[in-house]
Design a protein around this motif. Structure first.
Motif, PDB file in Angstrom:
ATOM      1  N   UNK A   1       7.166 -26.135 -46.241  1.00 47.36           N
ATOM      2  CA  UNK A   1       6.795 -26.905 -45.112  1.00 47.36           C
ATOM      3  C   UNK A   1       7.740 -26.665 -43.974  1.00 47.36           C
ATOM      4  N   UNK A   2       7.321 -26.485 -42.651  1.00 47.43           N
ATOM      5  CA  UNK A   2       8.179 -26.160 -41.668  1.00 47.43           C
ATOM      6  C   UNK A   2       7.810 -27.137 -40.581  1.00 47.43           C
ATOM      7  N   UNK A   3       8.686 -27.189 -39.540  1.00 50.02           N
ATOM      8  CA  UNK A   3       8.536 -28.467 -38.595  1.00 50.02           C
ATOM      9  C   UNK A   3       8.110 -27.814 -37.165  1.00 50.02           C
ATOM     10  N   UNK A   4       7.250 -28.275 -36.505  1.00 45.61           N
ATOM     11  CA  UNK A   4       6.819 -28.014 -35.251  1.00 45.61           C
ATOM     12  C   UNK A   4       6.859 -28.959 -34.405  1.00 45.61           C
TER      13      UNK A   4
ATOM     14  N   UNK B   1      -2.714 -40.553 -21.537  1.00 44.01           N
ATOM     15  CA  UNK B   1      -1.920 -39.557 -22.140  1.00 44.01           C
ATOM     16  C   UNK B   1      -2.242 -38.099 -22.091  1.00 44.01           C
ATOM     17  N   UNK B   2      -1.328 -37.061 -21.789  1.00 49.89           N
ATOM     18  CA  UNK B   2      -1.427 -35.713 -21.421  1.00 49.89           C
ATOM     19  C   UNK B   2      -0.558 -34.953 -22.630  1.00 49.89           C
ATOM     20  N   UNK B   3      -1.237 -34.212 -23.269  1.00 49.92           N
ATOM     21  CA  UNK B   3      -0.807 -33.617 -24.388  1.00 49.92           C
ATOM     22  C   UNK B   3      -1.517 -33.053 -25.347  1.00 49.92           C
ATOM     23  N   UNK B   4      -0.775 -32.574 -26.492  1.00 49.10           N
ATOM     24  CA  UNK B   4       0.405 -32.316 -26.677  1.00 49.10           C
ATOM     25  C   UNK B   4       0.873 -30.787 -26.839  1.00 49.10           C
ATOM     26  N   UNK B   5       2.023 -30.652 -26.731  1.00 46.68           N
ATOM     27  CA  UNK B   5       2.596 -29.246 -27.114  1.00 46.68           C
ATOM     28  C   UNK B   5       2.616 -28.752 -28.446  1.00 46.68           C
ATOM     29  N   UNK B   6       2.478 -27.624 -28.792  1.00 44.53           N
ATOM     30  CA  UNK B   6       2.690 -27.024 -30.018  1.00 44.53           C
ATOM     31  C   UNK B   6       3.874 -26.077 -29.913  1.00 44.53           C
ATOM     32  N   UNK B   7       5.022 -26.318 -30.372  1.00 42.37           N
ATOM     33  CA  UNK B   7       6.222 -25.500 -30.253  1.00 42.37           C
ATOM     34  C   UNK B   7       6.954 -25.173 -31.379  1.00 42.37           C
ATOM     35  N   UNK B   8       6.458 -23.704 -32.024  1.00 43.88           N
ATOM     36  CA  UNK B   8       7.019 -23.550 -33.309  1.00 43.88           C
ATOM     37  C   UNK B   8       8.321 -23.208 -33.466  1.00 43.88           C
ATOM     38  N   UNK B   9       8.890 -22.718 -32.271  1.00 43.55           N
ATOM     39  CA  UNK B   9      10.173 -22.127 -32.413  1.00 43.55           C
ATOM     40  C   UNK B   9      11.207 -23.372 -32.148  1.00 43.55           C
ATOM     41  N   UNK B  10      10.663 -24.705 -31.770  1.00 48.96           N
ATOM     42  CA  UNK B  10      11.845 -25.540 -31.623  1.00 48.96           C
ATOM     43  C   UNK B  10      11.786 -26.628 -32.823  1.00 48.96           C
ATOM     44  N   UNK B  11      11.055 -26.500 -33.789  1.00 42.50           N
ATOM     45  CA  UNK B  11      11.132 -27.188 -34.994  1.00 42.50           C
ATOM     46  C   UNK B  11      11.443 -28.713 -34.970  1.00 42.50           C
ATOM     47  N   UNK B  12      12.773 -28.964 -35.128  1.00 47.22           N
ATOM     48  CA  UNK B  12      13.195 -30.392 -35.363  1.00 47.22           C
ATOM     49  C   UNK B  12      13.729 -30.661 -34.252  1.00 47.22           C
TER      50      UNK B  12
ATOM     51  N   UNK C   1       6.317 -42.844 -20.493  1.00 46.01           N
ATOM     52  CA  UNK C   1       7.019 -42.245 -21.495  1.00 46.01           C
ATOM     53  C   UNK C   1       6.672 -40.955 -21.883  1.00 46.01           C
ATOM     54  N   UNK C   2       7.809 -40.468 -22.624  1.00 45.97           N
ATOM     55  CA  UNK C   2       7.688 -38.917 -23.164  1.00 45.97           C
ATOM     56  C   UNK C   2       7.858 -38.919 -24.590  1.00 45.97           C
ATOM     57  N   UNK C   3       6.927 -38.891 -25.196  1.00 46.34           N
ATOM     58  CA  UNK C   3       6.934 -38.750 -26.875  1.00 46.34           C
ATOM     59  C   UNK C   3       7.283 -37.396 -27.366  1.00 46.34           C
ATOM     60  N   UNK C   4       8.193 -37.396 -28.376  1.00 45.07           N
ATOM     61  CA  UNK C   4       8.335 -36.150 -28.978  1.00 45.07           C
ATOM     62  C   UNK C   4       8.597 -36.399 -30.587  1.00 45.07           C
ATOM     63  N   UNK C   5       7.887 -35.405 -31.044  1.00 41.51           N
ATOM     64  CA  UNK C   5       7.877 -35.473 -32.603  1.00 41.51           C
ATOM     65  C   UNK C   5       7.768 -34.105 -33.325  1.00 41.51           C
ATOM     66  N   UNK C   6       7.810 -34.352 -34.559  1.00 43.01           N
ATOM     67  CA  UNK C   6       7.792 -33.215 -35.370  1.00 43.01           C
ATOM     68  C   UNK C   6       6.651 -32.956 -36.342  1.00 43.01           C
ATOM     69  N   UNK C   7       5.686 -32.253 -36.242  1.00 45.65           N
ATOM     70  CA  UNK C   7       4.480 -32.124 -37.257  1.00 45.65           C
ATOM     71  C   UNK C   7       5.153 -31.174 -38.208  1.00 45.65           C
ATOM     72  N   UNK C   8       4.269 -31.339 -39.439  1.00 48.80           N
ATOM     73  CA  UNK C   8       4.803 -30.510 -40.591  1.00 48.80           C
ATOM     74  C   UNK C   8       3.619 -29.647 -40.995  1.00 48.80           C
TER      75      UNK C   8
END
Length: 376
Positions: free
Chosen positions: A222-225, A262-273, A303-310
């Protein structure tokens, strides 16, 4: 005495599992660190039937996950917890060519035979589009899918945890760790420093599942995105009755109640956590949104929401019994479809705790393909 269940992770999977476990009469303790949770940062579109992915097992999971929302919302309402976190508002798919829209249209009609929830499917033009989404600009044609829905992950999980509390469950903020005793049983070191045993443990920690299991001698695929979305506060409360917008490309547009979009969301594989908002990502997202909804230029950022997907290495989710740990169950790897499949997976984990037959074949989502024991 009631069986004691620990649920580690209060996102969409853990919150659903805790709700149904508490509703079934178990003594439930939910533990959540409150950091980086994907669900708390998410607002999603429930419209999985249009995907080009050829993985039939994944498609069955997300299709049945979309249908499961009817049961979930009905159960919450029957328990006196109605919420507008979820609404079946329809979806507008924007495409750069007639050929693309026709391809998606035909796919939707084909899949509607097995998934009637898709509802009305039609290619709209000009005034037809303006009729159902008046502020939308620069769109000459779009595909309408009546069964599309929107969900606010943060609001829904808050409602589910509130329901858990109503059934006697307890919610705890803080980080936990696991240890395996000499007799092979699992113990949970809770945020208050106590070593506790439970009759069953559900690991719903998303991208943080490796952190929980590695000290016990496991490797976890499992990795974070990183995902970022922006909430804009408009003065147009009527938008909440409009469909969600799904353009080709990265972003979606989701109108909610009280004038929020709501506008989004990004998918940033290189930023992980990484959980810091990044204007170099969110500003271009907003520029894309302004092209379709120019009125949003006047809307302040609420608001700007930031989270980590698995994610797993092959982008497939998994759930089931953790190999080598009695009465320990886990799920992860849901990725960007977490709000679609998460409630169903949480419910299925509850079925496993109750030793009931899973309504989906576990071999299609094999946990032992992603969680490996390296030491005994």
């Amino acid at each position: 005495m009631k069986k004691k269940i620990a649920v580690i992770g209060g996102g969409i999977v853990g919150a659903t599992a805790s709700y149904y476990s508490a509703k079934a009469g178990y003594s439930v303790s939910v533990f959540d660190s409150g950091t980086g949770q994907a669900t708390a940062a998410a607002a999603g579109i429930i419209c999985p039937w249009l995907s080009r992915r050829r993985n039939k097992k994944w498609y069955r999971l997300v299709s049945e996950g979309a249908a499961f929302y009817d049961k979930l919302m009905a159960d919450l309402a029957s328990d006196g917890l109605e919420t507008d976190a979820y609404a079946r508002c329809g979806a507008l798919i924007l495409g750069q060519s007639v050929e693309y829209l026709q391809e998606v249209h035909d796919r939707a009609l084909e899949r509607r035979e097995q998934a009637p929830l898709i509802g009305n499917v039609a290619i709209l033009k000009g005034t037809e589009i303006k009729k159902i989404f008046p502020p939308l600009s620069n769109v000459e044609q779009a595909l309408y899918v009546g069964g599309g829905a929107r969900v606010d992950g943060r609001e829904l999980t808050n409602t589910l945890l509130q329901a858990t509390s109503r059934f006697g469950g307890s919610i705890h903020k803080g980080t936990v760790s696991l240890s395996k005793d000499n007799d092979g049983t699992l113990s949970v070191l809770t945020p208050d420093g106590r070593q506790q045993k439970f009759d069953a443990v559900i690991l719903a920690a998303g991208a943080w599942l490796p952190e929980l299991l590695q000290p016990l001698g496991y490797t976890v695929d499992v990795r974070g995105q990183k995902g970022q979305l922006v909430v804009l506060q408009t003065e147009n409360s009527a938008l909440q009755d409009c469909p969600v917008i799904m353009p080709q490309g990265e972003i979606d547009l989701l109108p909610f109640g009280q004038g929020k979009t709501v506008v989004g969301a990004s998918h940033e594989n290189d930023k992980g956590y990484d959980l810091q908002p990044d204007a170099s990502i969110t500003d271009p997202m907003l520029e894309q949104a302004y092209a379709w909804l120019p009125d949003l230029k006047e809307a302040p950022v609420a608001d700007i929401r930031v989270g980590t997907r698995a994610y797993t290495s092959d982008f497939s989710p998994f759930f089931g019994s953790v190999p080598g740990l009695d009465n320990c169950f886990a799920a992860s790897g849901l990725g960007s479809s977490g709000l679609t499949s998460g409630p169903l997976i949480g419910y299925l984990l509850t079925e496993l705790v109750r030793e009931q037959q899973s309504t989906l074949p576990l071999e299609d989502y094999p946990i032992d393909a992603y969680i490996k024991q390296t030491t005994c």
